[in-house]
Write an enzyme that holds these catalytic residues in place. Structure first.
Site, PDB file in Angstrom:
ATOM      1  N   SER A 144      64.317  86.638 146.304  1.00 31.12           N
ATOM      2  CA  SER A 144      63.337  86.876 145.242  1.00 31.12           C
ATOM      3  C   SER A 144      62.070  87.435 145.872  1.00 31.12           C
ATOM      4  O   SER A 144      61.789  87.165 147.048  1.00 31.12           O
ATOM      5  CB  SER A 144      63.021  85.551 144.546  1.00 31.12           C
ATOM      6  OG  SER A 144      61.888  85.680 143.715  1.00 31.12           O
ATOM      7  N   TYR A 157      59.890  76.804 144.492  1.00 34.35           N
ATOM      8  CA  TYR A 157      60.750  77.996 144.410  1.00 34.35           C
ATOM      9  C   TYR A 157      60.402  79.006 145.506  1.00 34.35           C
ATOM     10  O   TYR A 157      61.282  79.520 146.200  1.00 34.35           O
ATOM     11  CB  TYR A 157      60.589  78.616 143.018  1.00 34.35           C
ATOM     12  CG  TYR A 157      61.497  79.799 142.747  1.00 34.35           C
ATOM     13  CD1 TYR A 157      62.851  79.599 142.443  1.00 34.35           C
ATOM     14  CD2 TYR A 157      61.017  81.102 142.773  1.00 34.35           C
ATOM     15  CE1 TYR A 157      63.686  80.672 142.181  1.00 34.35           C
ATOM     16  CE2 TYR A 157      61.849  82.178 142.515  1.00 34.35           C
ATOM     17  CZ  TYR A 157      63.184  81.968 142.213  1.00 34.35           C
ATOM     18  OH  TYR A 157      64.021  83.029 141.967  1.00 34.35           O
TER      19      TYR A 157
END
Ligand code: NAP
Length: 254
Positions: A144, A157
C-alpha cells in the site's frame, strides 16, 4: 491474457471479495488452478464455485492467516488438491483499528499487525521451502502507499504495510538467484469493502475520496496478474505501484 499461467497453481489469500476475489478470478481465467482463502470459507467457496461454473478450476478453504498451524494445513491441502504451488498472492488484510495512537486499543492494534504482517509472513514461511526446493515460485505481497507515508488514524495499518515492504526486500535478499520471484504490489485506492470502512471513519484524507473517484478493482487486478508473468521479471524484488505511470503504461493503462 498470457497463456503461461495455464496449469500453474495459485494460492490467493483474502479471496472472498475485493482485490483477492478479482485476482483469483483473473488467474483462473488465465488457466491457473486457484485456491481461494478467507476466514469466511463459505464466501470464498461461493466465489470458487462461480469460477468453476465458468470453466475455471478453483477450490476454497477457510483459514485465518494469523494462525500458523491453520496456514500450514492450508498449504498442504492446496498441494494435495491442486498438485503443487507456483504462485502466492499474499493479499489478506484489514484496515482496522482506525484510531489515533493515543486512544487506540492495544489489542486491536496488535491484531492488525498479526494479520497484515505476521499473517503474510506465515503464508510465505509455509510456501517458501517447496518453492526453493523446486527452484521456482512467485510471491506477490499486497502492499500500500501507506507503507511509505503515515496517515492519521492508520498507525497500525501503515506500520504493518511498512513491515511487509521490508519483508519483500528480505525475501529477495535471501533467495536471490534461486528462482523466487517476489514483489510488493500497491493497488492504488480501489473500490472495495475496505474503502467502505475507511469512508465511514471520516478519518484522514483517504476517507474523503468520493466512491466515484476510486479505481476499479479490475485495473489493480491487471497489474497484479502482470507480476505473475515473466514480463515482470525485471521488477523482481521491487514494490510495483498502480500509481507509477511507467507501470501503468506496461499494463496498458497509461
Ligand atoms: P477487503 O475488501 O476488505 O477484503 C479483504 C479480504 O481479506 C477478505 O477476503 C477478507 O475475508 C480477507 N481477510 C481479512 N483478514 C483475514 C485473515 N486474518 N485471514 C484470511 N483472510 C483475511 O479489502 P481489499 O480492499 O480487497 O484489500 C485487499 C488488499 O489490498 C489488502 O491487503 C489491503 O491492505 C490492500 N490495499 C487495499 C487498498 C484499497 O484501496 N482497497 C489500497 C491499498 C492496499 P474475511 O474477512 O472473511 O477473512
Amino acid at each position: 491474457m498470457s497463456s503461461e499461467l495455464k496449469g500453474k497453481v495459485a494460492l490467493v489469500t483474502g479471496a472472498s471479495r475485493g482485490l483477492g476475489e478479482g485476482a483469483a478470478r483473473a488467474l483462473a481465467h488465465a488457466g491457473a488452478k486457484v485456491m481461494l482463502v478467507a476466514r469466511d470459507g463459505a464466501l470464498a467457496g461461493r466465489v470458487a464455485r462461480d469460477i468453476a461454473g465458468k470453466g475455471g478450476q478453483a477450490e476454497a478453504m477457510a483459514c485465518d492467516v494469523s494462525d500458523y498451524a491453520a496456514v500450514h494445513k492450508l498449504v498442504a491441502e492446496t498441494r494435495a488438491r491442486l498438485g503443487g504451488l507456483d504462485i502466492l498472492v499474499n493479499n489478506a488484510g484489514v484496515i482496522e483499528p482506525i484510531a489515533e495512537i493515543a486512544t487506540s486499543d492495544p489489542k486491536a492494534w496488535a491484531d492488525n499487525i498479526t494479520i497484515n504482517l505476521i499473517g503474510a509472513y506465515h503464508v510465505i514461511r509455509a510456501v517458501l521451502p517447496e518453492m526453493l526446493a523446486k527452484g521456482g515460485g512467485t510471491i506477490v505481497n499486497v502492499s500500500s502507499g501507506a507503507a511509505y507515508r503515515p496517515l492519521e488514524g492508520w498507525s497500525a495499518y501503515c506500520s504493518g504495510k511498512a513491515g511487509l515492504a521490508m519483508l519483500t526486500r528480505a525475501i529477495e535478499l535471501e533467495t536471490k538467484g534461486r528462482g523466487i520471484r517476489v514483489f510488493g504490489f500497491s493497488p492504488g485506492t480501489i473500490d472495495t469493502e475496505m474503502q467502505v470502512k475507511i469512508r465511514a471513519s471520516g478519518m484522514n484524507m483517504i476517507s474523503k475520496i468520493p466512491r466515484g473517484d476510486l479505481s476499479p478493482v479490475e485495473h489493480a487486478v491487471r497489474g497484479l496478474v502482470h507480476l505473475c508473468t515473466a514480463a515482470a521479471d525485471d521488477l523482481v524484488g521491487q514494490d510495483a505501484s498502480m500509481r507509477d505511470e511507467p507501470f501503468r503504461q506496461r499494463i496498458g493503462l497509461g
